[in-house]
Structure formats: structure tokens, C-alpha cells
Design an enzyme around this catalytic site. Structure first.
Site, short mmCIF file in Angstrom:
data_model
loop_
_atom_site.label_atom_id
_atom_site.label_comp_id
_atom_site.label_asym_id
_atom_site.label_seq_id
_atom_site.Cartn_x
_atom_site.Cartn_y
_atom_site.Cartn_z
N ALA A 1 -6.56 51.23 36.45
CA ALA A 1 -8.20 51.21 36.52
C ALA A 1 -8.73 52.40 37.44
CB ALA A 1 -8.96 50.68 36.98
N THR A 2 -8.20 52.71 38.27
CA THR A 2 -9.19 54.11 39.61
C THR A 2 -8.76 55.37 39.15
OG1 THR A 2 -7.89 52.37 41.68
CG2 THR A 2 -7.89 55.40 41.57
N ASN B 1 -16.75 43.29 41.46
CA ASN B 1 -15.20 43.07 42.15
C ASN B 1 -15.78 41.79 43.53
OD1 ASN B 1 -16.11 44.78 43.25
ND2 ASN B 1 -14.09 45.18 44.55
N GLN C 1 -12.99 43.89 35.93
CA GLN C 1 -13.24 42.04 36.91
C GLN C 1 -13.44 41.46 35.65
OE1 GLN C 1 -11.87 40.93 38.97
NE2 GLN C 1 -11.42 42.89 40.70
N SER D 1 -8.10 47.08 33.96
CA SER D 1 -6.38 47.18 34.01
C SER D 1 -6.13 46.06 33.96
CB SER D 1 -7.14 47.02 35.74
OG SER D 1 -5.68 46.65 36.84
N THR E 1 4.98 60.33 31.40
CA THR E 1 5.68 59.50 30.64
C THR E 1 5.56 58.05 30.63
OG1 THR E 1 7.88 60.54 31.39
CG2 THR E 1 8.46 58.60 30.27
N CYS F 1 -9.00 46.65 48.23
CA CYS F 1 -9.01 47.80 48.77
C CYS F 1 -9.60 48.40 49.95
CB CYS F 1 -9.95 48.61 47.62
SG CYS F 1 -8.87 48.27 46.00
#
Length: 363
Positions: A67-68, A140, A168, A185, A223, A306
Site C-alpha cells: 500500500a505504501t 489504522n 484497514q 495491502s 516483474t 510504522c
């Protein structure tokens, strides 16, 4: 160890592990024209459809490393002024701060004491020409559910796009159809780490963040891992199947946790507009960092993984008006599909006893 940190990450589902294992040995590059490459590419497209089934219709889903990356792609790949909220994830706030240093016009709006956006305040901010509004679906740290559909409507009325960090909320509740971009995510829904996605509404243009081979519709080069994609697809399919039963389960756990903790705790954020699997609460005078050290048989947290170890009070708790002392007396308990009621009751009783002992000896 009793695991109550489901906002940081979720356990890998056994079904997801089974779906991934064949691709550990199937090593072909999915972007190769060989038969093996085409087989890998077909598995990725199957997974993409399963992930997209939990997202609004009328768009495309681009796989990313998480997600970042998806949030950075959306924020840096669009133009114009950005309006966001003070309680957003660091992946949004740190990116808009970087963009502001490089000349982008950014406004970070405060939230109410319950953690929700003031829609009138948002509409006032959107009187100034704006390109993008960014807001989370489920916070979150405190679990508050923002009125994403209304935020998107206000953005569109002002001629802006709307980006939703749905990390979330994805797989736990329906993602509203209003946003133009959605970041998700896999490892928050019992899938593998290292893969996420950005959903873009048809007609919305985003400039690539990464350049190279032009994979992923030319938007995201690199890839892809068939194994990670297959895992994400299986996790999404399970979430779609079990969304209702999962929601009922965490509601029961939420109630059991509050009862086992007993009196003296204050829930942070809205109690009516929140995801039940997130219980962020404080106890006046508590040293929450010490509490974690005293309860080593339980995995829980002070807030965002985080920001863990930064030593700074949670920016989310400060944004809802808590003092540094109140923020440092807060803990976050997260539970989900594999948490049992017995786990919750045992863990919360241990937390309660440790909190009471700490405060008794401090008196």
C-alpha cells in the site's frame, strides 16, 4: 503468545499458504511469452480478478509491492493541490510533506475529537482549487471509519479526485464506490507481505512512479511475483466469502475485551463509527510502554507499527486532542479471524491486572 496486533499484520491464512506453494517452484517470468510464462501470467490475471471483486466496478487493479507504493503512486502521480487529514497514515502524510517541500500546495485538515472529519470544514477547504483529496476508510490506529462516500462526493463537487487508503477496511467491509483511487495491502487480510494494489477508476490518469519494462498496464514496471499475487487473490476470495462472519466474530471479541478489561478505561475515537476489530483505549496515569514490557506473553501495541520505537506520541492521538501523557497511556488491541474469545479474555485479564498493579505501586 496471544496475538492481539491485527492492525500491524494478520496471520497468513492456511488456504493462502496452500495457494502460494505451487508458485514457489513454478519460477517462470509471467511477462515471458513461453508456455510457462503464459501459465504464470494467467495465474496473475485470475488473482487480479479475485482482488478486484472486493473493489468498486468500473476501474482497473494494478499490483504493487504494497500500500505504501500504491499511495505514493496516487499522490505523486496526480497533479494539483492536495487536501488530506491529520490522522492519515505516514505513507500519506510523509509523502505530502515531501511534495510540499517540492512546491506542491498541500493542506492537512484537523479532525474532530472523535477522529472523524468535519465535512463542513472539508467543503470550506475545497473552495480553493484542489486536485486530490486523500482520506482513509478505517484508521489504522484508532479504528474510526471515515465517511468516505461523503468525502468523495465533496471532492467531486469541487472538481477534485478522491484517494482512499482502504488498507484497514478492504476485506472487512465493503469499499464505498465514491473514490477514484484506492490503495490496499494483502498482509492486512491474511495474505502475504510484499504485495498490494492500486485501484484506479476508468478515465483517471496517474503518472508512473517507477519506469522500466512497462508491466502492469504501463503504470508500474517490474516483474510480478505469481506466488504473491496468487496469495493475495486467495486471501481476497476468503475475505469476500467470510466478510459477514468475520465481522460478527470481531464484534463479539470487542465486547468480550471491554468486559474483561473492566472499568477505568476510555476508548479513543468514535465508539459508534469504528471497526470493532480495533480497540484503542487509555487508562489515566498508565505507562503503556511499561505495560507492554510487563505483558510479554501478549502481542499488542501502542499504535502504528510504522512509528513503533520513535519515542514520539502518536500523531493520531494528538490529532484527536489527547495530551502527550494521555497518548502515552494508550494501547491498541487488534483481533480478527483467528483470535478466540478465550485468548481475548485471558489477555485482557492479564493487561488489567498489570495495569492495576502498575498504578497501585505508583500511588
Amino acid at each position: 503468545m496471544i496475538y492481539l496486533d491485527y492492525q500491524a499484520t494478520t496471520p497468513l491464512s492456511p488456504e493462502v499458504r496452500t495457494a502460494m506453494l505451487p508458485w514457489l517452484d513454478h519460477f517462470a517470468n509471467p511477462h515471458s511469452p513461453s508456455r510457462w510464462g503464459r501459465e504464470a501470467a494467467a495465474a496473475i490475471e485470475h488473482a487480479r480478478g479475485r482482488v478486484a471483486a472486493l473493489l468498486p466496478s468500473g476501474g482497473e487493479t494494478i499490483f504493487t509491492s504494497g500500500a505504501t507504493e500504491a499511495l505514493n503512486m496516487a499522490l505523486r502521480g496526480t497533479t494539483g493541490r492536495i487536501v488530506t487529514l491529520a490522522t492519515e497514515h505516514a505513507a500519506v502524510l510523509d509523502t505530502v510533506e515531501w511534495l510540499a517541500r517540492h512546491g506542491r500546495d498541500v493542506e492537512v485538515l484537523p479532525v474532530r475529537a472523535d477522529g472523524l472529519v468535519d465535512l463542513d470544514h472539508l467543503r470550506d477547504a475545497l473552495r480553493k482549487p484542489t486536485g486530490l483529496v486523500a482520506a482513509m476508510l478505517v484508521n489504522n490506529e484508532i479504528g474510526v471509519i471515515q465517511p468516505v462516500a461523503e468525502i468523495a462526493e465533496a471532492a467531486h463537487e469541487a472538481g477534485a479526485l478522491m484517494l482512499c487508503d482502504a488498507v484497514q477496511g478492504y476485506g472487512r467491509m465493503p469499499v464505498p464506490s465514491g473514490p477514484d483511487l484506492v490503495a490496499i495491502s494483502a498482509h492486512k487480510v491474511y495474505g502475504p507481505k510484499g504485495i498490494g494494489a492500486l485501484w484506479t477508476r476508468d478515465g483517471v490518469t496517474v503518472e508512473p512512479l517507477l519506469h522500466g519494462g512497462g508491466q502492469e498496464r504501463g503504470l508500474r514496471s517490474g516483474t510480478l511475483s505469481p506466488m504473491l499475487c496468487a496469495g493475495f487473490g486467495e486471501a481476497a476470495a476468503l475475505a469476500r466469502r467470510d466478510m459477514s462472519s468475520d465481522a460478527d466474530h470481531v464484534r463479539r471479541l470487542h465486547e468480550a475485551a471491554l468486559q474483561a478489561l473492566g472499568p477505568g478505561w476510555i476508548v479513543n475515537g468514535s465508539t459508534g463509527h469504528r471497526y470493532a476489530g480495533n480497540l484503542n483505549l487509555r487508562r489515566p496515569g498508565l505507562d503503556s510502554a511499561r505495560l507492554i514490557a510487563d505483558c510479554r506473553s501478549i502481542a499488542f501495541s501502542l499504535g502504528s507499527a510504522c512509528a513503533s520505537g520513535s519515542g514520539r506520541p502518536s500523531h493520531v492521538l494528538r490529532a484527536i486532542g489527547l495530551s502527550d501523557a494521555e497518548a502515552r497511556s494508550s494501547i491498541r488491541l487488534g483481533f480478527g479471524r483467528y483470535t478466540t474469545k478465550e485468548d481475548v479474555v485471558e489477555a485482557c485479564a492479564l493487561i488489567r491486572d498489570a495495569a492495576e498493579a502498575q498504578q497501585q505501586f505508583a500511588a
